[in-house]
Design an enzyme around this catalytic site. Structure first.
Site, mmCIF file in Angstrom:
data_model
loop_
_atom_site.group_PDB
_atom_site.id
_atom_site.type_symbol
_atom_site.label_atom_id
_atom_site.label_comp_id
_atom_site.label_asym_id
_atom_site.label_seq_id
_atom_site.Cartn_x
_atom_site.Cartn_y
_atom_site.Cartn_z
ATOM 1 N N GLY A 8 2.515 -14.135 -15.646
ATOM 2 C CA GLY A 8 2.850 -13.914 -14.033
ATOM 3 C C GLY A 8 2.815 -14.741 -13.429
ATOM 4 O O GLY A 8 2.654 -16.120 -13.646
ATOM 5 N N ASP A 14 -5.035 -4.013 -18.293
ATOM 6 C CA ASP A 14 -5.572 -4.344 -19.483
ATOM 7 C C ASP A 14 -7.130 -4.738 -19.070
ATOM 8 O O ASP A 14 -8.010 -4.996 -19.613
ATOM 9 C CB ASP A 14 -5.124 -4.685 -20.192
ATOM 10 C CG ASP A 14 -3.304 -3.787 -21.004
ATOM 11 O OD1 ASP A 14 -3.752 -2.023 -20.665
ATOM 12 O OD2 ASP A 14 -2.734 -4.095 -20.688
ATOM 13 N N ARG A 67 1.226 -1.564 6.864
ATOM 14 C CA ARG A 67 0.927 -0.594 5.470
ATOM 15 C C ARG A 67 0.636 1.060 5.480
ATOM 16 O O ARG A 67 1.550 1.560 5.257
ATOM 17 C CB ARG A 67 1.856 -0.962 4.076
ATOM 18 C CG ARG A 67 2.644 -2.094 3.668
ATOM 19 C CD ARG A 67 2.654 -2.579 2.549
ATOM 20 N NE ARG A 67 3.784 -4.367 1.972
ATOM 21 C CZ ARG A 67 4.105 -4.946 1.364
ATOM 22 N NH1 ARG A 67 3.720 -4.457 0.317
ATOM 23 N NH2 ARG A 67 4.736 -6.091 1.330
ATOM 24 N N LEU A 109 2.318 -13.151 -2.853
ATOM 25 C CA LEU A 109 2.433 -14.360 -3.518
ATOM 26 C C LEU A 109 1.685 -15.664 -2.554
ATOM 27 O O LEU A 109 1.530 -16.429 -3.384
ATOM 28 C CB LEU A 109 4.442 -14.174 -2.985
ATOM 29 C CG LEU A 109 5.699 -13.323 -3.915
ATOM 30 C CD1 LEU A 109 6.592 -13.580 -3.497
ATOM 31 C CD2 LEU A 109 4.910 -14.053 -5.389
#
Length: 533
Positions: A10, A208, A266, A367
């Site tokens: 990613g 994982d 949030r 990000l």
């Protein structure tokens, strides 16, 4: 030349790969899926950075620390925020197609919890466009990719407490593979898929890397903190970006009345929606007043997602939404160089805990974190590998994992692990979600420990060797169960409410007792937990 093994392709993994390659290392990127399918593509809203105007880096630092509920490390937050402008310039140089304002500058929007519009964006596809840009750059650099490699375990020299590489299941062939390296960077993402259909994450986000890290001797930090995004589509949990509220969208209750500050942090907005659904039966996101032209230019993905998954057009209709598990603040504890407690083992991105997000991540910082710390981790891993050449020390891990994969095929499959996985997701959403209490948490812990006992009776039905996704999903389920215990033990231990961790039986924040990080690790397979500053 040092060899750096990066696990995960990613955004965090690809940034690290470019940085390690630039530092002169031989780089291998191993991933269980294809690079452009990572969770980074779901980070739609933008990347925070102060690029002038009335905004200041001090304000960015203050907003981030405030959102963290006091658990953020001010030094590391400052490092991230101070390096944010250069992170944006670097992304711009490598070709990320940012949206532009009327003057041709990089466009910015305000996201929840921010005191100024500082999220630099590319329509509402920021993460996706970043991911494709990074992958293009990695291909140009000639970086080696090993796709469809499922991480089994890390190879560790226990005497030296040093990582030597990792073992993988080569999914197409079914063979176990060993990759040795001077240093390893885990960039495997978070554990949101544990919540199943109640998560904005893909099914790949099964934790994982974190499970392998704790088995290898690394420590995990703050695993109880899981952020719920306020605006997921009601029926599918597909994410509707915070950019929709940043652009001026309203939140309406069942009576079509506004009930909260749409751009509060949030955790505050998500709990407000949770409470409002209980009272009025429904909550909607309203962007109709923004107009079709604006929506098609700035929010095209949000319109399309609503059309596909809810059968409504937000140009004319209200969008039915709910909170859903979205981001894992907890992760592998790392130091200021991104290295874990195991020498040579680095972690970056959502699987790592850089202590920048604390109890609640500020929108637009995910990000940013993966770019700033990805560049840092890649350089540090290359440097470590150069200074500490790989030894020829033998390891039994490869043989152990070969035996494990063979042995799993003899599990009886008397119990359907897919049913247990769905059960785990549901009880997590209901009891380890936005609202928690001691009784519910302990009930979940009991269910998890029963699942641990039953694992030998839940093997894969498919006994074939080639492309056995049933086998992969069973091993993923085992990782979820392992992490679920750690999350719940951490949540039980933290008898207070802070950020994304809200306990109705302890609704107040307690800085005197819990202004510290929850640290978990394993000794001889036994889970240990403590609070540390």
């Amino acid at each position: 030349m040092a060899k750096v093994l990066i696990i995960g392709s990613g955004g965090a993994g690809l940034v690290s790969a470019l940085a390690a390659h630039e530092a002169g290392a031989e780089v291998i990127v191993a991933s269980k899926t294809l690079p452009t399918r990572s969770q980074t593509s779901m980070a739609q809203g933008g990347m925070n950075a102060v690029l002038g105007g009335d905004d200041t880096i001090a304000s960015h630092i203050a907003d981030t620390f405030r959102s963290s509920g006091g658990l953020g490390d001010e030094g590391r937050i400052a490092f991230m925020c101070e390096n944010a402008p250069e992170a944006i310039r670097w992304c711009n140089r490598i070709g990320l197609p940012f949206s532009r304002n009327g003057e041709g500058d990089i466009a910015r929007r305000r996201l929840g919890g921010a005191s100024a519009p500082r999220a630099c964006y590319a329509q509402d596809y920021t993460g996706l466009k970043l991911l494709h840009t990074l992958y293009d750059q990695c291909l140009k650099a000639g970086i080696t990719f090993k796709n469809e490699r499922f991480l089994l375990n890390l190879i560790v020299d226990e005497e030296a407490n040093r990582v030597l590489g990792a073992t993988f299941l080569d999914i197409p062939s079914g063979e176990v593979e060993e990759i040795r390296a001077e240093s390893v960077i885990l960039a495997t993402g978070g554990y949101g898929a544990l919540y199943g259909k109640h998560s904005t994450n893909s099914v790949q986000a099964s934790g994982d890397g974190l499970a392998a890290a704790v088995r290898a001797g690394a420590k995990l930090a703050d695993m109880e903190f899981i952020q719920f995004h306020p605006t997921a589509l009601k029926n599918s949990s597909i994410l509707i970006s915070e950019s929709a509220r940043g652009a001026g969208g309203y939140l309406l209750n069942g009576n079509q009345e506004r009930f909260t500050d749409e751009l509060a942090p949030r955790d505050v907005v998500a709990r407000a929606i949770h409470d409002e659904v209980a009272q009025s039966g429904a909550v909607y996101l309203d962007i109709r007043h923004l107009g079709e032209e604006f929506i098609d230019h700035e929010l095209p993905q949000e319109r399309r997602l609503a059309q596909i998954y809810e059968g409504i057009d937000p140009v004319n209709d209200l969008i039915p939404i709910k909170p859903a598990a979205h981001y894992s603040m907890g992760g592998i504890e790392v130091d200021s160089s991104c290295m874990s407690s195991v020498k040579g083992l680095f972690a970056v991105g959502e699987c790592a805990n850089h202590k920048t997000h604390g109890a609640n991540r500020l929108g637009g910082n995910s990000l940013l974190e993966l770019v700033v710390f990805g560049r840092h981790a890649g350089a540090k891993a290359a440097e470590y590998g150069e200074k500490h050449p790989l030894t020829d020390r033998e390891s039994l891990q490869f043989a152990k994992d070969q035996n494990f994969v063979r042995g799993v095929m003899y599990f009886t499959n008397q119990i359907d692990f897919y049913q247990k996985q769905e059960m785990l997701a549901n009880i997590f959403y209901n009891n380890v979600g936005l609202v928690r209490d001691d009784m519910g948490l302990k009930a979940v812990l009991g269910a998890i420990r029963q699942m641990q006992k039953e694992l030998p009776f839940m093997g894969p039905r498919d006994k074939s060797k080639v492309c056995n996704t049933n086998l992969v999903e069973f091993i993923e389920f085992g990782n979820k169960v392992e992490l679920a215990e750690i999350i719940v033990v951490s949540a039980i231990s933290r008898v207070e409410s802070r950020g994304a961790h809200y306990r109705i039986d302890a609704p107040e924040r307690n800085d005197r007792m819990f202004g510290a990080h929850t640290i978990t690790w394993k000794e001889d397979g036994v889970l240990c937990a403590d609070f540390m500053q």
